[in-house]
Design a protein around this motif. Structure first.
Motif, PDB file in Angstrom:
ATOM      1  N   GLU A  47      13.155  -0.702   2.685  1.00 21.96           N
ATOM      2  CA  GLU A  47      13.776   0.027   1.499  1.00 21.96           C
ATOM      3  C   GLU A  47      13.012   0.348   0.471  1.00 21.96           C
ATOM      4  O   GLU A  47      13.324   1.131  -0.405  1.00 21.96           O
ATOM      5  CB  GLU A  47      15.144  -0.650   1.212  1.00 21.96           C
ATOM      6  CG  GLU A  47      15.033  -2.160   0.954  1.00 21.96           C
ATOM      7  CD  GLU A  47      14.580  -3.148   2.024  1.00 21.96           C
ATOM      8  OE1 GLU A  47      14.226  -4.116   1.615  1.00 21.96           O
ATOM      9  OE2 GLU A  47      14.666  -2.623   3.385  1.00 21.96           O
ATOM     10  N   GLU A  48      11.678  -0.227   0.212  1.00 28.16           N
ATOM     11  CA  GLU A  48      11.056  -0.307  -0.871  1.00 28.16           C
ATOM     12  C   GLU A  48       9.953   0.839  -0.631  1.00 28.16           C
ATOM     13  O   GLU A  48       8.948   1.225  -1.453  1.00 28.16           O
ATOM     14  CB  GLU A  48      10.414  -1.439  -1.478  1.00 28.16           C
ATOM     15  CG  GLU A  48      11.442  -2.134  -2.006  1.00 28.16           C
ATOM     16  CD  GLU A  48      10.894  -3.620  -2.232  1.00 28.16           C
ATOM     17  OE1 GLU A  48       9.691  -3.651  -2.678  1.00 28.16           O
ATOM     18  OE2 GLU A  48      11.462  -4.791  -2.115  1.00 28.16           O
ATOM     19  N   GLY A  49       9.934   1.523   0.442  1.00 25.44           N
ATOM     20  CA  GLY A  49       9.009   2.570   0.978  1.00 25.44           C
ATOM     21  C   GLY A  49       7.583   1.999   1.575  1.00 25.44           C
ATOM     22  O   GLY A  49       6.730   2.930   1.615  1.00 25.44           O
ATOM     23  N   ARG A  50       7.704   0.669   1.712  1.00 25.16           N
ATOM     24  CA  ARG A  50       6.341   0.160   2.338  1.00 25.16           C
ATOM     25  C   ARG A  50       6.284   0.250   3.549  1.00 25.16           C
ATOM     26  O   ARG A  50       7.343  -0.038   4.470  1.00 25.16           O
ATOM     27  CB  ARG A  50       6.177  -1.332   1.704  1.00 25.16           C
ATOM     28  CG  ARG A  50       6.165  -1.567   0.199  1.00 25.16           C
ATOM     29  CD  ARG A  50       6.307  -2.945  -0.210  1.00 25.16           C
ATOM     30  NE  ARG A  50       7.416  -3.775   0.553  1.00 25.16           N
ATOM     31  CZ  ARG A  50       7.755  -4.893   0.233  1.00 25.16           C
ATOM     32  NH1 ARG A  50       6.787  -5.606  -0.343  1.00 25.16           N
ATOM     33  NH2 ARG A  50       8.750  -5.438   0.884  1.00 25.16           N
ATOM     34  N   GLU A  51       5.008   0.553   4.286  1.00 26.83           N
ATOM     35  CA  GLU A  51       4.899   0.547   5.830  1.00 26.83           C
ATOM     36  C   GLU A  51       5.312  -0.661   6.209  1.00 26.83           C
ATOM     37  O   GLU A  51       4.631  -1.908   5.698  1.00 26.83           O
ATOM     38  CB  GLU A  51       3.474   1.022   6.119  1.00 26.83           C
ATOM     39  CG  GLU A  51       3.187   2.385   5.622  1.00 26.83           C
ATOM     40  CD  GLU A  51       1.764   2.800   5.987  1.00 26.83           C
ATOM     41  OE1 GLU A  51       1.191   2.111   6.988  1.00 26.83           O
ATOM     42  OE2 GLU A  51       1.355   3.698   5.567  1.00 26.83           O
ATOM     43  N   ARG A  52       6.038  -0.898   7.496  1.00 25.71           N
ATOM     44  CA  ARG A  52       6.525  -2.123   7.979  1.00 25.71           C
ATOM     45  C   ARG A  52       5.267  -2.726   8.758  1.00 25.71           C
ATOM     46  O   ARG A  52       5.366  -3.918   8.945  1.00 25.71           O
ATOM     47  CB  ARG A  52       7.675  -2.027   8.842  1.00 25.71           C
ATOM     48  CG  ARG A  52       8.998  -1.790   7.675  1.00 25.71           C
ATOM     49  CD  ARG A  52      10.153  -1.646   8.616  1.00 25.71           C
ATOM     50  NE  ARG A  52      11.352  -1.908   7.947  1.00 25.71           N
ATOM     51  CZ  ARG A  52      12.170  -3.025   7.708  1.00 25.71           C
ATOM     52  NH1 ARG A  52      11.670  -4.179   8.553  1.00 25.71           N
ATOM     53  NH2 ARG A  52      13.108  -3.123   7.256  1.00 25.71           N
ATOM     54  N   CYS A  53       4.599  -1.605   9.518  1.00 25.83           N
ATOM     55  CA  CYS A  53       3.820  -2.189  10.517  1.00 25.83           C
ATOM     56  C   CYS A  53       2.722  -3.296  10.028  1.00 25.83           C
ATOM     57  O   CYS A  53       1.992  -2.952   9.192  1.00 25.83           O
ATOM     58  CB  CYS A  53       3.133  -0.903  11.310  1.00 25.83           C
ATOM     59  SG  CYS A  53       2.061  -1.381  12.411  1.00 25.83           S
ATOM     60  N   PRO A 107      -5.616  -6.328  -2.965  1.00 24.08           N
ATOM     61  CA  PRO A 107      -4.753  -6.374  -4.113  1.00 24.08           C
ATOM     62  C   PRO A 107      -4.591  -5.031  -4.647  1.00 24.08           C
ATOM     63  O   PRO A 107      -5.361  -4.212  -4.762  1.00 24.08           O
ATOM     64  CB  PRO A 107      -5.656  -7.257  -4.926  1.00 24.08           C
ATOM     65  CG  PRO A 107      -6.820  -7.887  -4.039  1.00 24.08           C
ATOM     66  CD  PRO A 107      -6.978  -6.899  -2.909  1.00 24.08           C
ATOM     67  N   GLY A 108      -3.175  -4.949  -5.127  1.00 25.22           N
ATOM     68  CA  GLY A 108      -3.061  -3.518  -5.758  1.00 25.22           C
ATOM     69  C   GLY A 108      -2.274  -2.809  -4.611  1.00 25.22           C
ATOM     70  O   GLY A 108      -1.531  -1.668  -4.860  1.00 25.22           O
ATOM     71  N   GLU A 109      -2.293  -3.324  -3.226  1.00 19.40           N
ATOM     72  CA  GLU A 109      -1.710  -2.365  -2.272  1.00 19.40           C
ATOM     73  C   GLU A 109      -0.339  -2.838  -1.766  1.00 19.40           C
ATOM     74  O   GLU A 109       0.320  -2.321  -0.818  1.00 19.40           O
ATOM     75  CB  GLU A 109      -2.653  -2.065  -1.221  1.00 19.40           C
ATOM     76  CG  GLU A 109      -3.657  -1.217  -1.356  1.00 19.40           C
ATOM     77  CD  GLU A 109      -4.814  -1.092  -0.310  1.00 19.40           C
ATOM     78  OE1 GLU A 109      -5.344  -0.142  -0.381  1.00 19.40           O
ATOM     79  OE2 GLU A 109      -4.774  -1.920   0.489  1.00 19.40           O
ATOM     80  N   GLU A 110       0.158  -3.729  -2.376  1.00 21.39           N
ATOM     81  CA  GLU A 110       1.473  -4.486  -2.127  1.00 21.39           C
ATOM     82  C   GLU A 110       2.777  -3.321  -1.931  1.00 21.39           C
ATOM     83  O   GLU A 110       3.532  -3.456  -1.254  1.00 21.39           O
ATOM     84  CB  GLU A 110       1.752  -5.657  -2.911  1.00 21.39           C
ATOM     85  CG  GLU A 110       1.072  -6.762  -3.096  1.00 21.39           C
ATOM     86  CD  GLU A 110      -0.402  -6.558  -3.788  1.00 21.39           C
ATOM     87  OE1 GLU A 110      -0.433  -5.517  -4.484  1.00 21.39           O
ATOM     88  OE2 GLU A 110      -1.155  -7.448  -4.051  1.00 21.39           O
ATOM     89  N   GLN A 111       2.575  -2.407  -2.823  1.00 24.29           N
ATOM     90  CA  GLN A 111       3.623  -1.402  -2.693  1.00 24.29           C
ATOM     91  C   GLN A 111       3.518  -0.543  -1.695  1.00 24.29           C
ATOM     92  O   GLN A 111       4.739   0.459  -1.514  1.00 24.29           O
ATOM     93  CB  GLN A 111       3.754  -0.599  -4.048  1.00 24.29           C
ATOM     94  CG  GLN A 111       2.933   0.225  -4.421  1.00 24.29           C
ATOM     95  CD  GLN A 111       1.402  -0.026  -4.871  1.00 24.29           C
ATOM     96  OE1 GLN A 111       1.050  -1.487  -4.685  1.00 24.29           O
ATOM     97  NE2 GLN A 111       0.617   0.854  -5.177  1.00 24.29           N
ATOM     98  N   LEU A 112       2.398  -0.350  -0.783  1.00 24.74           N
ATOM     99  CA  LEU A 112       2.214   0.198  -0.046  1.00 24.74           C
ATOM    100  C   LEU A 112       2.499   0.049   1.558  1.00 24.74           C
ATOM    101  O   LEU A 112       2.920   0.493   2.387  1.00 24.74           O
ATOM    102  CB  LEU A 112       0.661   0.848  -0.010  1.00 24.74           C
ATOM    103  CG  LEU A 112       0.102   1.676  -1.119  1.00 24.74           C
ATOM    104  CD1 LEU A 112      -1.371   2.049  -1.092  1.00 24.74           C
ATOM    105  CD2 LEU A 112       1.099   2.983  -1.071  1.00 24.74           C
TER     106      LEU A 112
END
Ligand code: SF4
Ligand code: SF4
Length: 170
Positions: free
Chosen positions: A53-59, A83-88
Protein backbone atom coordinates in the motif's frame (compact mmCIF):
# COMPACT_ATOMS: atom_id res chain seq x y z
CA UNK A 1 -27.98 -45.01 -55.23
CA UNK A 2 -31.42 -43.74 -56.30
CA UNK A 3 -31.79 -41.18 -59.10
CA UNK A 4 -32.63 -38.44 -56.56
CA UNK A 5 -29.43 -39.19 -54.66
CA UNK A 6 -27.51 -39.17 -57.90
CA UNK A 7 -28.47 -35.55 -58.71
CA UNK A 8 -27.48 -34.46 -55.18
CA UNK A 9 -30.51 -32.23 -54.73
CA UNK A 10 -31.52 -33.96 -51.54
CA UNK A 11 -28.02 -33.55 -50.05
CA UNK A 12 -27.82 -29.92 -51.11
CA UNK A 13 -31.20 -29.27 -49.48
CA UNK A 14 -30.08 -31.05 -46.32
CA UNK A 15 -26.94 -28.86 -46.19
CA UNK A 16 -28.98 -25.71 -46.71
CA UNK A 17 -31.35 -26.69 -43.93
CA UNK A 18 -28.41 -27.00 -41.55
CA UNK A 19 -27.14 -23.55 -42.61
CA UNK A 20 -30.61 -22.08 -42.17
CA UNK A 21 -30.99 -23.60 -38.72
CA UNK A 22 -27.69 -22.07 -37.58
CA UNK A 23 -28.68 -18.63 -38.90
CA UNK A 24 -31.16 -18.24 -36.06
CA UNK A 25 -29.08 -19.82 -33.33
CA UNK A 26 -27.12 -17.79 -30.78
CA UNK A 27 -23.61 -17.16 -32.14
CA UNK A 28 -20.77 -18.99 -30.44
CA UNK A 29 -18.28 -16.35 -31.56
CA UNK A 30 -17.94 -12.68 -30.56
CA UNK A 31 -16.53 -9.63 -32.36
CA UNK A 32 -13.23 -9.46 -30.51
CA UNK A 33 -11.64 -7.00 -29.67
CA UNK A 34 -14.69 -4.69 -29.79
CA UNK A 35 -16.57 -7.20 -27.66
CA UNK A 36 -14.91 -8.98 -24.78
CA UNK A 37 -15.97 -12.17 -23.16
CA UNK A 38 -16.19 -12.05 -19.40
CA UNK A 39 -13.83 -14.44 -17.70
CA UNK A 40 -14.52 -16.83 -14.90
CA UNK A 41 -13.63 -15.45 -11.46
CA UNK A 42 -10.86 -18.04 -11.25
CA UNK A 43 -9.36 -17.18 -14.64
CA UNK A 44 -5.55 -17.06 -14.53
CA UNK A 45 -3.98 -14.63 -16.97
CA UNK A 46 -0.94 -12.44 -17.22
CA UNK A 47 1.25 -12.09 -14.13
CA UNK A 48 1.41 -8.94 -12.08
CA UNK A 49 4.25 -8.12 -9.70
CA UNK A 50 2.60 -6.55 -6.73
CA UNK A 51 3.42 -3.55 -4.54
CA UNK A 52 2.30 -2.85 -1.00
CA UNK A 53 0.00 0.00 0.00
CA UNK A 54 3.04 2.31 0.27
CA UNK A 55 4.08 1.55 -3.29
CA UNK A 56 7.07 -0.62 -2.36
CA UNK A 57 7.86 -3.74 -4.38
CA UNK A 58 6.82 -6.78 -2.39
CA UNK A 59 9.11 -9.31 -4.03
CA UNK A 60 12.06 -10.37 -1.94
CA UNK A 61 13.66 -12.53 -4.62
CA UNK A 62 13.41 -15.66 -2.51
CA UNK A 63 13.04 -17.80 -5.64
CA UNK A 64 10.14 -19.90 -4.35
CA UNK A 65 8.01 -19.07 -7.37
CA UNK A 66 10.78 -20.20 -9.72
CA UNK A 67 11.19 -23.45 -7.79
CA UNK A 68 7.43 -24.08 -7.83
CA UNK A 69 7.11 -23.36 -11.54
CA UNK A 70 6.67 -26.66 -13.41
CA UNK A 71 7.52 -25.02 -16.73
CA UNK A 72 10.76 -23.42 -15.51
CA UNK A 73 9.51 -20.16 -16.94
CA UNK A 74 10.76 -17.80 -14.21
CA UNK A 75 14.27 -16.41 -13.87
CA UNK A 76 15.46 -13.73 -11.48
CA UNK A 77 18.48 -12.05 -9.99
CA UNK A 78 18.47 -10.87 -6.41
CA UNK A 79 20.05 -7.68 -5.10
CA UNK A 80 20.42 -6.16 -1.65
CA UNK A 81 18.49 -3.07 -0.75
CA UNK A 82 20.78 -0.10 -0.12
CA UNK A 83 20.29 2.51 2.59
CA UNK A 84 17.80 5.07 1.28
CA UNK A 85 15.93 2.54 -0.86
CA UNK A 86 13.47 1.58 1.87
CA UNK A 87 10.63 3.36 0.08
CA UNK A 88 11.30 1.33 -3.09
CA UNK A 89 11.61 -2.19 -1.75
CA UNK A 90 9.71 -3.66 1.15
CA UNK A 91 12.29 -6.27 2.11
CA UNK A 92 16.08 -6.20 2.49
CA UNK A 93 16.44 -8.20 -0.69
CA UNK A 94 14.64 -7.50 -3.95
CA UNK A 95 14.51 -8.78 -7.51
CA UNK A 96 16.88 -6.68 -9.60
CA UNK A 97 15.85 -8.79 -12.58
CA UNK A 98 12.65 -10.80 -12.87
CA UNK A 99 11.55 -12.48 -16.09
CA UNK A 100 8.81 -14.85 -17.13
CA UNK A 101 8.82 -16.64 -20.45
CA UNK A 102 5.16 -16.56 -21.43
CA UNK A 103 5.74 -19.16 -24.15
CA UNK A 104 6.71 -21.66 -21.49
CA UNK A 105 4.15 -20.61 -18.91
CA UNK A 106 1.09 -22.82 -18.57
CA UNK A 107 -0.75 -20.34 -16.32
CA UNK A 108 -1.11 -22.88 -13.57
CA UNK A 109 -0.87 -20.28 -10.81
CA UNK A 110 1.65 -22.23 -8.73
CA UNK A 111 3.99 -19.22 -8.58
CA UNK A 112 1.21 -17.21 -6.96
CA UNK A 113 0.50 -19.96 -4.48
CA UNK A 114 4.16 -20.42 -3.60
CA UNK A 115 4.83 -16.73 -2.94
CA UNK A 116 5.00 -15.92 0.78
CA UNK A 117 4.88 -12.17 0.16
CA UNK A 118 1.80 -11.76 -2.03
CA UNK A 119 4.26 -10.39 -4.55
CA UNK A 120 2.93 -12.08 -7.67
CA UNK A 121 -0.53 -12.91 -8.90
CA UNK A 122 -2.18 -13.90 -12.14
CA UNK A 123 -4.49 -11.19 -13.43
CA UNK A 124 -7.59 -11.26 -15.61
CA UNK A 125 -5.79 -10.17 -18.77
CA UNK A 126 -3.73 -12.20 -21.20
CA UNK A 127 -0.49 -11.67 -23.07
CA UNK A 128 -1.15 -9.82 -26.35
CA UNK A 129 0.00 -11.43 -29.57
CA UNK A 130 3.51 -10.74 -30.79
CA UNK A 131 5.56 -11.37 -33.91
CA UNK A 132 8.74 -12.40 -32.14
CA UNK A 133 9.56 -14.93 -29.46
CA UNK A 134 11.55 -12.29 -27.61
CA UNK A 135 8.37 -10.30 -27.15
CA UNK A 136 7.01 -13.03 -24.93
CA UNK A 137 9.83 -12.77 -22.40
CA UNK A 138 8.17 -10.46 -19.92
CA UNK A 139 10.52 -8.40 -17.82
CA UNK A 140 9.99 -6.90 -14.40
CA UNK A 141 8.90 -3.54 -15.80
CA UNK A 142 6.29 -5.23 -18.00
CA UNK A 143 4.69 -6.89 -14.99
CA UNK A 144 5.17 -4.44 -12.15
CA UNK A 145 1.89 -2.92 -11.02
CA UNK A 146 1.76 0.92 -11.10
CA UNK A 147 2.56 2.69 -7.86
CA UNK A 148 -0.68 3.21 -5.88
CA UNK A 149 0.65 6.49 -4.42
CA UNK A 150 1.77 8.16 -7.64
CA UNK A 151 -0.63 6.52 -10.14
CA UNK A 152 -3.74 5.53 -8.17
CA UNK A 153 -6.01 5.30 -11.21
CA UNK A 154 -3.75 3.06 -13.30
CA UNK A 155 -3.03 1.03 -10.17
CA UNK A 156 -6.75 0.42 -9.66
CA UNK A 157 -7.18 -0.49 -13.32
CA UNK A 158 -4.25 -2.93 -13.19
CA UNK A 159 -5.66 -4.49 -10.04
CA UNK A 160 -8.79 -5.30 -12.02
CA UNK A 161 -11.26 -7.59 -10.37
CA UNK A 162 -8.82 -9.26 -8.10
CA UNK A 163 -10.82 -10.63 -5.19
CA UNK A 164 -11.04 -8.04 -2.41
CA UNK A 165 -9.83 -10.54 0.19
CA UNK A 166 -6.47 -10.67 -1.58
CA UNK A 167 -5.94 -6.91 -1.78
CA UNK A 168 -3.53 -5.40 0.66
CA UNK A 169 -3.20 -8.45 2.89
CA UNK A 170 0.06 -9.30 4.69
S1 SF4 B 1 1.73 -19.71 -13.83
FE1 SF4 B 1 2.69 -21.73 -13.55
S2 SF4 B 1 3.87 -22.04 -15.39
FE2 SF4 B 1 3.40 -19.86 -15.34
S3 SF4 B 1 5.14 -18.91 -14.35
FE3 SF4 B 1 3.63 -19.35 -12.74
S4 SF4 B 1 4.21 -21.39 -11.96
FE4 SF4 B 1 5.25 -21.09 -13.93
S1 SF4 C 1 7.50 -13.33 -6.42
FE1 SF4 C 1 7.26 -14.12 -4.32
S2 SF4 C 1 8.03 -16.24 -4.42
FE2 SF4 C 1 8.78 -15.18 -6.24
S3 SF4 C 1 10.79 -14.44 -5.65
FE3 SF4 C 1 9.34 -12.78 -5.27
S4 SF4 C 1 8.77 -13.03 -3.12
FE4 SF4 C 1 9.71 -14.95 -3.74
Amino acid sequence: MTWIERIYIWNILKGMMITLRHLFKRKATINFPEQKRSFSSVFRGLHVLNRDEEGRERCTACGLCAVACPAEAITMEAAERLPGEEQLYREEKYAAKYEINMLRCIFCGLCEEACPKDAIYLSQTFAPSNYSRKGFIYKKDDMLIPNPLTEPETYKKALGERPAKMIGNQ
